[in-house]
Scaffold this motif. Structure first.
Motif, PDB file in Angstrom:
ATOM      1  N   UNK A 231       0.815  -1.215   0.000  1.00  0.00           N
ATOM      2  CA  UNK A 231       0.000   0.000   0.000  1.00  0.00           C
ATOM      3  C   UNK A 231       0.849   1.266   0.000  1.00  0.00           C
ATOM      4  N   UNK A 232       2.163   1.105   0.175  1.00  0.00           N
ATOM      5  CA  UNK A 232       3.047   2.255   0.311  1.00  0.00           C
ATOM      6  C   UNK A 232       3.952   2.398  -0.904  1.00  0.00           C
TER       7      UNK A 232
ATOM      8  N   UNK B  98       3.641   1.785  -5.804  1.00  0.00           N
ATOM      9  CA  UNK B  98       3.211   0.720  -4.904  1.00  0.00           C
ATOM     10  C   UNK B  98       3.320  -0.658  -5.551  1.00  0.00           C
ATOM     11  N   UNK B  99       2.994  -0.745  -6.808  1.00  0.00           N
ATOM     12  CA  UNK B  99       3.074  -2.029  -7.499  1.00  0.00           C
ATOM     13  C   UNK B  99       4.437  -2.329  -8.077  1.00  0.00           C
TER      14      UNK B  99
ATOM     15  N   UNK C  98       5.441   6.123   1.945  1.00  0.00           N
ATOM     16  CA  UNK C  98       4.279   6.988   2.125  1.00  0.00           C
ATOM     17  C   UNK C  98       3.050   6.292   1.571  1.00  0.00           C
ATOM     18  N   UNK C  99       1.903   6.591   2.190  1.00  0.00           N
ATOM     19  CA  UNK C  99       0.626   5.979   1.788  1.00  0.00           C
ATOM     20  C   UNK C  99      -0.017   6.830   0.710  1.00  0.00           C
ATOM     21  N   UNK C 100       0.585   6.858  -0.434  1.00  0.00           N
ATOM     22  CA  UNK C 100       0.087   7.628  -1.556  1.00  0.00           C
ATOM     23  C   UNK C 100       1.028   7.448  -2.715  1.00  0.00           C
TER      24      UNK C 100
ATOM     25  N   UNK D 162       9.712  15.563   2.298  1.00  0.00           N
ATOM     26  CA  UNK D 162       8.691  15.964   3.267  1.00  0.00           C
ATOM     27  C   UNK D 162       7.371  15.249   3.097  1.00  0.00           C
ATOM     28  N   UNK D 163       7.184  14.592   1.954  1.00  0.00           N
ATOM     29  CA  UNK D 163       5.936  13.887   1.683  1.00  0.00           C
ATOM     30  C   UNK D 163       5.904  12.501   2.311  1.00  0.00           C
ATOM     31  N   UNK D 164       7.037  12.028   2.803  1.00  0.00           N
ATOM     32  CA  UNK D 164       7.114  10.661   3.317  1.00  0.00           C
ATOM     33  C   UNK D 164       6.840  10.611   4.805  1.00  0.00           C
TER      34      UNK D 164
END
Length: 123
Positions: A31-32, A53-54, A99-101, A108-110
């Motif tokens: 998922x991350x 993620x994949x 990160x979940x996205x 900074x996004x992690x």
């Protein structure tokens, strides 16, 4: 939540190769999205590479493009950074981040970080 542990760093000579690993805990690894960053003494943390993620989409900083390869094995909860043709300027502590996205080149996004692994390249 996910915990990350990097390994595989070391002291090598210019032109050598290393493979870093990032082992993740938890059952939701897929998922991350993941990124590798590095930080040299006295410098800011720098984006190196990222993977979706994949695992199908990968992106690189210009400074490592063609030399480094990021990959992941979701069945093993592990990500990798294969580093070839290493240069002295690649010397840094390398960090894995999650990160979940969607993946990002912005540290900074992690949300989650490993403790880092030292890579030293001698000339």
């Amino acid at each position: 939540q996910v915990q990350l542990v990097e390994s595989g760093g070391g002291l090598v000579q210019a032109g050598d190769s290393l493979r870093l690993s990032c082992a993740a805990s938890g059952r939701t690894f897929s998922r991350y999205s993941l990124g590798w960053f590095r930080q040299a003494p006295g410098k800011e943390r720098e984006y190196v590479a990222r993977v979706s993620r994949g695992g199908t989409d990968t992106y690189y900083a210009d400074s490592v493009k063609g030399r480094f390869t990021i990959s992941r094995d979701n069945a093993k909860n592990t990500a990798y950074l294969q580093m070839n043709s290493l240069k002295p300027e690649d010397t840094a502590v390398y960090y894995c981040a999650a990160r979940a996205g969607s993946s990002s080149s912005d540290y900074g996004a992690y949300e989650y970080w490993g403790q880092g692994t030292q890579v030293t390249v001698s000339s």
